[in-house]
Design an enzyme around this catalytic site. Structure first.
Site, PDB file in Angstrom:
ATOM      1  N   CYS A  98     -23.464  42.520  26.395  1.00 23.87           N
ATOM      2  CA  CYS A  98     -24.024  41.193  26.622  1.00 23.87           C
ATOM      3  C   CYS A  98     -25.355  41.314  27.352  1.00 23.87           C
ATOM      4  O   CYS A  98     -25.484  42.134  28.273  1.00 23.87           O
ATOM      5  CB  CYS A  98     -23.040  40.378  27.461  1.00 23.87           C
ATOM      6  SG  CYS A  98     -23.565  38.697  27.807  1.00 23.87           S
ATOM      7  N   HIS A 140     -17.862  35.373  21.162  1.00 29.30           N
ATOM      8  CA  HIS A 140     -18.560  35.897  22.343  1.00 29.30           C
ATOM      9  C   HIS A 140     -19.577  34.864  22.845  1.00 29.30           C
ATOM     10  O   HIS A 140     -19.614  34.545  24.036  1.00 29.30           O
ATOM     11  CB  HIS A 140     -19.260  37.213  21.994  1.00 29.30           C
ATOM     12  CG  HIS A 140     -20.069  37.771  23.108  1.00 29.30           C
ATOM     13  ND1 HIS A 140     -19.666  38.864  23.839  1.00 29.30           N
ATOM     14  CD2 HIS A 140     -21.271  37.395  23.622  1.00 29.30           C
ATOM     15  CE1 HIS A 140     -20.586  39.123  24.756  1.00 29.30           C
ATOM     16  NE2 HIS A 140     -21.574  38.248  24.637  1.00 29.30           N
ATOM     17  N   GLU A 141     -20.402  34.341  21.938  1.00 33.25           N
ATOM     18  CA  GLU A 141     -21.406  33.352  22.339  1.00 33.25           C
ATOM     19  C   GLU A 141     -20.742  32.048  22.771  1.00 33.25           C
ATOM     20  O   GLU A 141     -21.182  31.404  23.727  1.00 33.25           O
ATOM     21  CB  GLU A 141     -22.409  33.107  21.211  1.00 33.25           C
ATOM     22  CG  GLU A 141     -23.234  34.318  20.829  1.00 33.25           C
ATOM     23  CD  GLU A 141     -23.927  35.001  21.999  1.00 33.25           C
ATOM     24  OE1 GLU A 141     -24.340  34.311  22.963  1.00 33.25           O
ATOM     25  OE2 GLU A 141     -24.051  36.242  21.964  1.00 33.25           O
ATOM     26  N   HIS A 144     -19.755  31.774  26.354  1.00 35.04           N
ATOM     27  CA  HIS A 144     -20.831  31.398  27.281  1.00 35.04           C
ATOM     28  C   HIS A 144     -20.903  29.889  27.488  1.00 35.04           C
ATOM     29  O   HIS A 144     -21.155  29.438  28.606  1.00 35.04           O
ATOM     30  CB  HIS A 144     -22.190  31.893  26.781  1.00 35.04           C
ATOM     31  CG  HIS A 144     -22.414  33.347  26.977  1.00 35.04           C
ATOM     32  ND1 HIS A 144     -22.468  33.939  28.221  1.00 35.04           N
ATOM     33  CD2 HIS A 144     -22.619  34.343  26.081  1.00 35.04           C
ATOM     34  CE1 HIS A 144     -22.692  35.229  28.086  1.00 35.04           C
ATOM     35  NE2 HIS A 144     -22.778  35.508  26.790  1.00 35.04           N
TER      36      HIS A 144
END
Length: 189
Positions: A98, A140-141, A144
Site C-alpha cells: 500500500c 483493498h481500495e 480505505h
C-alpha cells in the site's frame, strides 16, 4: 498536479468516508490529480482518504498486472460512492502492499469475488461482479473508504513483527519516491 500520499498513522486513514454528490467541487480535476499521483507513485489504486479527503472516491488501473492476472487486463475504473453488496465465500491469500504503508508487504486473505455498485465520474450507475485479483484490488481500495488498512486483516503475530516498521512510518522515518504527509502533525515532505 501530484498530490502527497497520507501515511499510516494519519487519522484521515481511519475515517469512514462520505458519499459525494455530482456537484462536488472540482471533481474531474480531483480524479485527474488522483490518477496522476497513483501513476507517479507506481500504484495500481488510490483512494481519496490516501490524499487526505474522507470521501468515497477510488481510482484504479490494474492493467499493469495483466501478465500475471489476466482478469486485470484493461481493468481501469473510477468508482464513486462505491458499496460492496456481496462478497463470495471462496477465499484466497496473496501479498498486498500500500502506498500509505511503504515497504510493508503482507499476506492478506480476501474473498475471490465481490459484487459492487458505484457511480463513475459522470455519475452513471454501475454494478459489477469482479473476480480474482481485480476483486482483490477493489477490496483493498474499498477498505480505505471504510477507514481500514490491509494490515487490519493480518494476524496479531504478524502485526507484532511489523510494529517497528509501523512506528517508523508514523515518525516519518521511511523513504518513498513520492511526496507524503505523515502523522500526527500532517507534516509534508
Amino acid at each position: 498536479m501530484l498530490l502527497p500520499i497520507y501515511l499510516y498513522g494519519h487519522p484521515v486513514l481511519r475515517k469512514v468516508a462520505e458519499d459525494i454528490t455530482p456537484d462536488y467541487p472540482k471533481l474531474k480535476e480531483l480524479i485527474a490529480n488522483m490518477t496522476e499521483s497513483m501513476y507517479h507513485s507506481d500504484g495500481i489504486g488510490l483512494a481519496a482518504p490516501q490524499i487526505g479527503l474522507p470521501i468515497r472516491v477510488l481510482v484504479i488501473d490494474a492493467d499493469p498486472l495483466k501478465e500475471d492476472y489476466p482478469e486485470c487486463a484493461g481493468f481501469k475504473r473510477v468508482m464513486i460512492n462505491a458499496h460492496i453488496e456481496e462478497r463470495g465465500e471462496d477465499l484466497c491469500t496473496e501479498y498486498e502492499g500500500c502506498l500509505s504503508l511503504p515497504a510493508i508487504h503482507e499476506k492478506v486473505e480476501r474473498p475471490t469475488s465481490i459484487r459492487i455498485r458505484y457511480v463513475d465520474e459522470d455519475f452513471q450507475p454501475h454494478e459489477e461482479v469482479l473476480h480474482g485479483f481485480a476483486a482483490r484490488v477493489v477490496q483493498h481500495e474499498y477498505d480505505h473508504i471504510d477507514g481500514k488498512l490491509f494490515i487490519d486483516h493480518i494476524s496479531p503475530i504478524r502485526k507484532q513483527l511489523i510494529k517497528g516498521k509501523l512506528q517508523n512510518i508514523i515518525k516519518g522515518k521511511v523513504r518513498t519516491s513520492y511526496r507524503v504527509v505523515t502523522a500526527p502533525t500532517g507534516k509534508r515532505r
